[in-house]
Write a protein that holds these residues in place. Structure first.
Motif, mmCIF file in Angstrom:
data_model
loop_
_atom_site.group_PDB
_atom_site.id
_atom_site.type_symbol
_atom_site.label_atom_id
_atom_site.label_comp_id
_atom_site.label_asym_id
_atom_site.label_seq_id
_atom_site.Cartn_x
_atom_site.Cartn_y
_atom_site.Cartn_z
ATOM 1 N N GLY A 145 0.033 4.303 0.544
ATOM 2 C CA GLY A 145 -0.278 5.570 1.364
ATOM 3 C C GLY A 145 -1.164 6.372 0.404
ATOM 4 N N SER A 150 0.870 -1.318 0.032
ATOM 5 C CA SER A 150 -0.056 -0.017 0.054
ATOM 6 C C SER A 150 0.924 1.324 -0.008
ATOM 7 N N GLU A 190 3.239 -1.476 4.242
ATOM 8 C CA GLU A 190 2.804 -0.295 4.243
ATOM 9 C C GLU A 190 3.953 0.316 4.990
ATOM 10 N N THR A 245 7.604 2.315 -0.498
ATOM 11 C CA THR A 245 7.389 1.017 -0.215
ATOM 12 C C THR A 245 7.477 0.042 -1.246
#
Length: 307
Positions: free
Chosen positions: A209, A207, A261, A242
């Protein structure tokens, strides 16, 4: 199974994660690599010496966006599985990194591909599922390839509804469709790693963000303006960090089936926990091995039907 962390964090950038990595001789594909975090991913990989191919729907627009970046460009339309298969058939030689970055978010009206698949599930999951499967031999030839599948906190919204993936019977909801597609992205990482680890292929979901990019083009302007002032918003370089952790960090060497994440493996949260688009953690439903196996079979059938 202990949670994996790294020295990096939410504020780290892709360039910081890649610092010290010499990727000369390493080949990478980045889907949707001509804008947003995909573009930053390409720039970082190219600066580190990788031989990068950017797979995009609009080749002309990509040439403009990638001016000055050392990367090749090839056409790929994830909603058209004939295009996906043509791309994989044309690939020759080993592939060390595959970054499944392209995607669509919250398409407001129900759309289907020519093959009959709901648009968000098709682009975000089935297209990448077919792409990665078609590149299996190239990934195996790299002897330790990493695949990074771009997921989202949007997976908190919905699990995969195996009884009606394509919204044939239930009312279409753009966020539910997006949520199940991103849950499917994580489940793909789980099952692909189970099946392919023995072949030296490791798949993780990440993920990035909250980042304001072209991904939000279907979101109403008023909502986008509110999101743009959110204190947790990241820059595209931070959003790509990430991805770089999953692609390069030694902590994830020969590790697959995880959801990352903020540059670390996420905490697992219960399916009934209160969580939304801005909340951390990964739902148990996105890591369920039985659901991951079922999704693989469903996706294989969808891909065959759309051939």
């Amino acid at each position: 199974m202990s949670r994996i962390t790294t020295p990096f964090h939410a504020g780290s950038t892709a360039d910081e994660v890649a610092a010290g990595h010499d990727l000369a001789g390493r080949r990478a594909i980045v889907t949707g690599g001509a804008s947003g975090i995909g573009l930053e991913t390409v720039r970082t990989l190219a600066r580190a010496g990788a031989d990068v191919t950017v797979a995009v729907r609009d080749v002309d627009a990509a040439r403009d966006a990638l001016a000055g970046v050392r990367a090749g460009i090839a056409r790929l339309d994830l909603a058209d599985l004939a295009s996906v298969r043509a791309f994989t058939a044309a690939w020759d030689g080993p592939l060390h990194l595959l970054i499944n970055n392209a995607g669509v978010m919250a398409v407001p009206d129900l759309r289907r591909t020519a093959g009959g698949l709901e648009w968000q599930f098709a682009v975000n999951h089935v297209g990448h599922f077919t792409l990665t499967g078609g590149l299996h031999g190239a990934l195996a030839a790299a002897h330790g390839a990493r695949v990074v599948a771009l997921a989202s906190a949007g997976h908190h919204v919905a699990p995969v509804d195996f009884d009606d993936v394509n919204f044939a019977h239930r009312p279409y909801d753009p966020w539910v469709a997006y949520g199940q597609a991103k849950t499917a992205t994580v489940l793909f990482a789980v099952e692909a790693s189970r099946r392919w680890a023995a072949d030296g292929i490791y798949v993780n979901a990440v993920s990035p963000g909250g980042i304001m990019t072209n991904l939000q083009r279907y979101i109403p302007a008023e909502t986008r303006a509110q999101w743009a002032t959110a204190p947790i918003l990241k820059t595209p370089q931070q959003g790509a960090a990430t991805t770089m952790v999953a692609a390069l960090a030694p902590e994830f060497d020969r590790i697959g089936g995880r959801y990352l994440e903020d540059c670390a493996e996420a905490e697992v949260i219960d399916d009934d926990a209160e969580a939304g688009l801005a909340d951390p953690g990964v739902r148990r439903w996105a890591l369920d091995p039985a659901a991951a196996r079922r999704l693989w079979d469903v996706s294989t059938a969808f891909a065959a039907r759309a051939a």
